[in-house]
Write a protein that holds these residues in place. Sequence first.
Motif, PDB file in Angstrom:
ATOM      1  N   VAL A 442       0.920  -0.950  -0.159  1.00 49.25           N
ATOM      2  CA  VAL A 442      -0.028  -0.097   0.244  1.00 49.25           C
ATOM      3  C   VAL A 442       0.725   1.197   0.062  1.00 49.25           C
ATOM      4  O   VAL A 442       0.287   1.983  -0.829  1.00 49.25           O
ATOM      5  CB  VAL A 442      -0.882   0.506   1.104  1.00 49.25           C
ATOM      6  CG1 VAL A 442      -1.793   1.127   1.698  1.00 49.25           C
ATOM      7  CG2 VAL A 442      -2.085  -1.115   1.043  1.00 49.25           C
ATOM      8  N   VAL A 443       2.151   1.268   0.993  1.00 48.54           N
ATOM      9  CA  VAL A 443       2.936   2.395   1.121  1.00 48.54           C
ATOM     10  C   VAL A 443       3.334   2.164  -0.276  1.00 48.54           C
ATOM     11  O   VAL A 443       3.412   4.004  -0.858  1.00 48.54           O
ATOM     12  CB  VAL A 443       3.538   1.940   2.645  1.00 48.54           C
ATOM     13  CG1 VAL A 443       4.725   1.214   1.828  1.00 48.54           C
ATOM     14  CG2 VAL A 443       3.938   3.790   2.350  1.00 48.54           C
ATOM     15  N   ILE A 444       4.195   1.412  -0.413  1.00 43.81           N
ATOM     16  CA  ILE A 444       4.992   1.355  -2.150  1.00 43.81           C
ATOM     17  C   ILE A 444       3.823   2.293  -3.138  1.00 43.81           C
ATOM     18  O   ILE A 444       4.142   3.115  -3.762  1.00 43.81           O
ATOM     19  CB  ILE A 444       5.160   0.099  -2.743  1.00 43.81           C
ATOM     20  CG1 ILE A 444       6.114  -0.479  -1.399  1.00 43.81           C
ATOM     21  CG2 ILE A 444       5.569   0.293  -3.960  1.00 43.81           C
ATOM     22  CD1 ILE A 444       6.962  -1.513  -1.861  1.00 43.81           C
ATOM     23  N   VAL A 445       2.676   1.964  -3.194  1.00 41.10           N
ATOM     24  CA  VAL A 445       1.663   2.302  -4.612  1.00 41.10           C
ATOM     25  C   VAL A 445       1.260   3.782  -4.005  1.00 41.10           C
ATOM     26  O   VAL A 445       1.197   4.573  -5.442  1.00 41.10           O
ATOM     27  CB  VAL A 445       0.182   1.601  -3.985  1.00 41.10           C
ATOM     28  CG1 VAL A 445      -0.805   2.282  -5.434  1.00 41.10           C
ATOM     29  CG2 VAL A 445       0.641   0.311  -5.241  1.00 41.10           C
ATOM     30  N   LEU A 446       0.894   4.266  -2.695  1.00 46.65           N
ATOM     31  CA  LEU A 446       1.675   5.898  -1.954  1.00 46.65           C
ATOM     32  C   LEU A 446       2.507   6.073  -2.734  1.00 46.65           C
ATOM     33  O   LEU A 446       2.279   7.773  -3.470  1.00 46.65           O
ATOM     34  CB  LEU A 446       0.813   5.333  -1.057  1.00 46.65           C
ATOM     35  CG  LEU A 446       0.397   7.686  -0.921  1.00 46.65           C
ATOM     36  CD1 LEU A 446      -1.254   8.260  -0.624  1.00 46.65           C
ATOM     37  CD2 LEU A 446       0.515   6.656   1.355  1.00 46.65           C
ATOM     38  N   ALA A 447       3.310   6.310  -2.562  1.00 44.93           N
ATOM     39  CA  ALA A 447       4.864   7.076  -2.694  1.00 44.93           C
ATOM     40  C   ALA A 447       4.564   6.686  -4.515  1.00 44.93           C
ATOM     41  O   ALA A 447       5.656   8.001  -5.017  1.00 44.93           O
ATOM     42  CB  ALA A 447       6.104   5.634  -2.215  1.00 44.93           C
ATOM     43  N   TYR A 448       4.532   5.919  -4.633  1.00 50.22           N
ATOM     44  CA  TYR A 448       4.131   5.995  -6.974  1.00 50.22           C
ATOM     45  C   TYR A 448       3.526   6.967  -7.099  1.00 50.22           C
ATOM     46  O   TYR A 448       3.860   8.078  -8.295  1.00 50.22           O
ATOM     47  CB  TYR A 448       4.049   4.829  -7.378  1.00 50.22           C
ATOM     48  CG  TYR A 448       5.078   4.028  -7.497  1.00 50.22           C
ATOM     49  CD1 TYR A 448       6.448   3.947  -6.954  1.00 50.22           C
ATOM     50  CD2 TYR A 448       4.326   2.386  -7.723  1.00 50.22           C
ATOM     51  CE1 TYR A 448       7.366   3.102  -7.058  1.00 50.22           C
ATOM     52  CE2 TYR A 448       5.484   1.344  -7.727  1.00 50.22           C
ATOM     53  CZ  TYR A 448       6.850   1.767  -7.338  1.00 50.22           C
ATOM     54  OH  TYR A 448       8.003   0.380  -8.269  1.00 50.22           O
ATOM     55  N   VAL A 449       2.475   7.403  -6.499  1.00 45.78           N
ATOM     56  CA  VAL A 449       1.419   8.148  -6.591  1.00 45.78           C
ATOM     57  C   VAL A 449       1.920   9.966  -6.833  1.00 45.78           C
ATOM     58  O   VAL A 449       1.640  10.873  -7.091  1.00 45.78           O
ATOM     59  CB  VAL A 449       0.005   7.788  -6.006  1.00 45.78           C
ATOM     60  CG1 VAL A 449      -0.677   9.285  -6.612  1.00 45.78           C
ATOM     61  CG2 VAL A 449      -0.861   6.771  -6.642  1.00 45.78           C
TER      62      VAL A 449
END
Length: 582
Positions: A442-449
């Motif tokens: 979840v945090v990786i996707v959030l960082a990508y966004v």
Amino acid sequence: MTLLLPERTSTATPPAGTARRRRGGDPAIRLLIVICVLLVAIGAAIPLIAVLATAFAPDALPRYAEFFTSSVDLDILRNTLVLGALVGAGGTALGFLFAFVQTRLDVPGKKILHVIAMMPIVSPPFAVATATVVLYGRRGVISNGVFGLEYDIYGLDGLVFVLSMSLFPVAYLGLLGMLRGLDPAVEEAAMNLGASRWRILRTVILPLLAPGLVAPFLLLFVEAIADLANPLVLGGDYTVLASRAYLAVTGEYDLTSASVYCVILLVPSLAMYFGQRWWLNRKVRTTITGRPSGSVHLITGWTRWPIYGLALLVAAVIVSLYGTVIVGSVTKVFGVDNTVTLDYLREVVAGPGVEAVLDTLLFAAIATPIAGVVGLMVAWLVVRHLRYTAWLLDLGGTLGVAVPGTVLGIGFVLAYRPDRYLGDFMVFPSLVGGSSLAAGAVVIVLAYVIRSLPAGQRTAVGALTQLHPSIEEASTDLGASALQTFRRVTLPLIRPALLTGLSYSFARSMTSVSTIVLLVTPETKIITSQVMSAASTGRYGVAFAYCTVLTAIVLAGFLVIRLIIGAGAVLHRTATSEGQQK
């Protein structure tokens, strides 16, 4: 006639401010504002606040005195600023060279030269570093094999070379547009007065291009001092603030010192970033953005060949670097044992590396549409629906690029590693670490966004600024809601901005490393962290294979995004045509 006047008055188009206030009260608009604010707050503001809170806690304040009295720490600060200045100057010079060749020289092969100049955009940020070590290191294929030199590529010179080669397309694209926008009549007038080409360049073109030269320099400065992967792979004893903060977390487990380093890194980063934003908004830019009134007189004399030759030399170096990546992925030891082998590619696409490829592709596929759509929504709200708070949301949306990736990564660790409780009730689960929510996915996707959102936002802001509000007001006056107007009227008109935002978001997500390297877990493998690990341990064949596969995926992603956007345009035209027939 007197009976018609009240009807005209009642159906007149309301003032823009009235339409803005009416649309601003739409519940759907308020919901979009809440969603965008929450995403920006969770993804950028809270991690940044966590870094600042740790860096200015009472036990951290003595660390500043130690930093500014320590010769080692001051050397690190000086190294960072010197690296940024040299990369800014070198990358801007290369960008101007290629843009000048494209717009002012009568030479062949310009399209091929343009494609070569764009190659670094679709590749991992440290593919150039890995290839540079193989070609120009102590035992490099070219430096040692051809010239018999044992050149130490590790350090400042290697970093400046690699970062300039990797980042100069940013300056090239901006300067290319500005040189094409220059009015040829100005240069023609100087030629008629007897000025030489050199004098025209020095006294006419360069002064008019001052904003176009300063803005890329500042942006490249920020990118260079915020870069993490290349200093870790190629820095050697040349330590900069980004790598020092990373090592403070991973090697010393000292989050306080890491936060202090991040705050010191933030000062020049934010100053330069907002400096280039201010410079781009200066009125002087209107001097060179008008419609050209004539055709450019290309340079046809002998002076074009030395300039063209220099551009070809740089292009040859770029081709050699990326050719090394491709060839190195299918040879046992490039330059030593050139036996063809598919073992490295097989390891990446059908062996242990396939998990990293699939995870990265999945996370990027989830983050790309979110970043593209939210960036578009933020731009729409800023330009059309917000007044006094528009600057605040616009600033929050750009934090993903204004704040160095290393700072954001450490901010995620500080803000989201522990579970948050209210009494005995958990109100927010951990997002960082192997035992976190979805094992850190979840945090990786959030960082990508967050890291990808600013590109789509800035592109959409530019497109919406050029679109007159009366077009949308006509739709709302006919009874359409704000969201219906956006979907049916605004979006089709700014579809190129959406395509640009989605393409950049996908490329940025697939190649991101500085923020992600602190967030990966054994259950969530990322291609870029695997490349960095392979390169740091000397497994260059595996690193090249990862880079080759990653570049192929990014190019395929561009094609898929373009096809999807194109299909959406066709469906919209079909639906519009059917509606008109009915």
